[in-house]
Design a protein around this motif. Structure first.
Motif, PDB file in Angstrom:
ATOM      1  N   SER A  85      36.568  48.606  40.014  1.00 38.60           N
ATOM      2  CA  SER A  85      35.893  49.580  39.342  1.00 38.60           C
ATOM      3  C   SER A  85      37.029  50.548  38.788  1.00 38.60           C
ATOM      4  CB  SER A  85      34.780  49.998  39.656  1.00 38.60           C
ATOM      5  OG  SER A  85      34.928  50.547  41.169  1.00 38.60           O
ATOM      6  N   GLY A  86      37.636  51.100  37.809  1.00 39.65           N
ATOM      7  CA  GLY A  86      37.730  51.869  37.505  1.00 39.65           C
ATOM      8  C   GLY A  86      37.392  53.266  38.462  1.00 39.65           C
ATOM      9  N   PHE A  97      43.189  44.401  33.299  1.00 39.94           N
ATOM     10  CA  PHE A  97      42.963  43.374  34.234  1.00 39.94           C
ATOM     11  C   PHE A  97      42.910  42.029  33.276  1.00 39.94           C
ATOM     12  CE2 PHE A  97      41.150  46.623  36.348  1.00 39.94           C
ATOM     13  CZ  PHE A  97      42.003  46.957  37.946  1.00 39.94           C
ATOM     14  N   THR A  98      43.419  41.009  33.911  1.00 47.16           N
ATOM     15  CA  THR A  98      43.044  40.151  33.200  1.00 47.16           C
ATOM     16  C   THR A  98      41.881  39.589  32.584  1.00 47.16           C
ATOM     17  OG1 THR A  98      45.164  38.919  34.657  1.00 47.16           O
ATOM     18  CG2 THR A  98      43.865  37.232  33.430  1.00 47.16           C
ATOM     19  N   GLY A  99      41.727  39.025  31.327  1.00 45.64           N
ATOM     20  CA  GLY A  99      40.419  38.772  30.850  1.00 45.64           C
ATOM     21  C   GLY A  99      39.449  40.022  30.140  1.00 45.64           C
ATOM     22  N   ALA A 100      40.492  41.252  29.766  1.00 45.85           N
ATOM     23  CA  ALA A 100      39.598  42.476  29.595  1.00 45.85           C
ATOM     24  C   ALA A 100      38.477  43.222  30.529  1.00 45.85           C
ATOM     25  CB  ALA A 100      39.607  42.459  28.587  1.00 45.85           C
ATOM     26  N   VAL A 101      38.500  42.320  32.132  1.00 41.63           N
ATOM     27  CA  VAL A 101      36.787  43.039  32.264  1.00 41.63           C
ATOM     28  C   VAL A 101      37.047  43.041  33.824  1.00 41.63           C
ATOM     29  CG1 VAL A 101      35.870  40.920  30.771  1.00 41.63           C
ATOM     30  CG2 VAL A 101      36.175  40.199  33.169  1.00 41.63           C
ATOM     31  N   TYR A 102      36.459  44.033  34.173  1.00 43.59           N
ATOM     32  CA  TYR A 102      36.543  44.343  36.080  1.00 43.59           C
ATOM     33  C   TYR A 102      36.220  43.141  36.923  1.00 43.59           C
ATOM     34  CZ  TYR A 102      36.970  49.426  34.802  1.00 43.59           C
ATOM     35  OH  TYR A 102      37.123  50.567  34.518  1.00 43.59           O
ATOM     36  N   PRO A 103      37.598  42.464  37.502  1.00 46.83           N
ATOM     37  CA  PRO A 103      37.336  41.253  37.935  1.00 46.83           C
ATOM     38  C   PRO A 103      36.385  41.387  38.865  1.00 46.83           C
ATOM     39  CG  PRO A 103      39.479  42.073  38.276  1.00 46.83           C
ATOM     40  CD  PRO A 103      38.584  43.004  37.182  1.00 46.83           C
TER      41      PRO A 103
END
Length: 168
Positions: A85-86, A97-103
């Motif tokens: 999370s940011g 992050f890759t995929g434009a989602v929080y991993p």
């Protein structure tokens, strides 16, 4: 059946023979086994080789290794959930992050091991921006007692893009 007050002595398999009180010809004595497994308390911490990583600029993702570390070897497999999370005044966003989602995901610390490592995928870009902070947190998803109070770490994505305005 009486057990020792020392729980360490409960672990293992023991065969017991029970003869009914007032035994008659119609009552059969019983043999049975009891298996008691040891429950262990663990403390979980997070380690990294660095607290920041360059985001990169080639459009490829950069992997940021983060290790979940137990204070002693696992007596059985331990499943942990993890998430990003940011955080802070310059929080990373899903686009970082890759995929434009929080991993997020799940890892397993295998029986006999003390650690497992995840790879947080940082998305490279060409945008000059501030360094951005994110937190990696782990949650216990096993039947073992794992103290996760120290299982969050703040890390930084370091901007490595040059300013197009001043020609640097």
């Amino acid at each position: 059946l009486l057990l020792s007050p020392d729980p360490a002595q409960w672990v293992g398999t023991t065969t017991y023979y029970v003869e009914p009180i007032g035994s008659t010809a119609s009552v059969i004595p019983l043999n049975f086994k009891i298996q008691i497994s040891q429950v262990q308390n663990y403390s979980l911490s997070i380690s990294t080789t660095t607290s920041s990583i360059l985001e990169g600029s080639n459009g490829q993702s950069t992997l940021f290794p983060v290790t979940a570390q137990l204070d002693k070897p696992a007596l059985s497999d331990i499943k942990l959930g993890w998430s990003v999370s940011g955080i802070g005044t310059r929080p990373a966003t899903p686009d970082d992050f890759t995929g434009a989602v929080y991993p997020s995901g799940e890892i397993t610390i295998l029986k006999g091991s003390t650690s497992a490592t995840i790879q947080v995928p940082i998305q490279a870009d060409l945008v000059q921006e501030s360094n951005e902070d994110f937190a990696v947190s782990f949650l216990n998803r096993s039947d073992q007692l794992v103290n996760t109070s120290q299982a969050s770490k703040t890390l930084t994505i370091a901007n490595d893009d040059l300013s197009a305005l001043n020609g640097t």
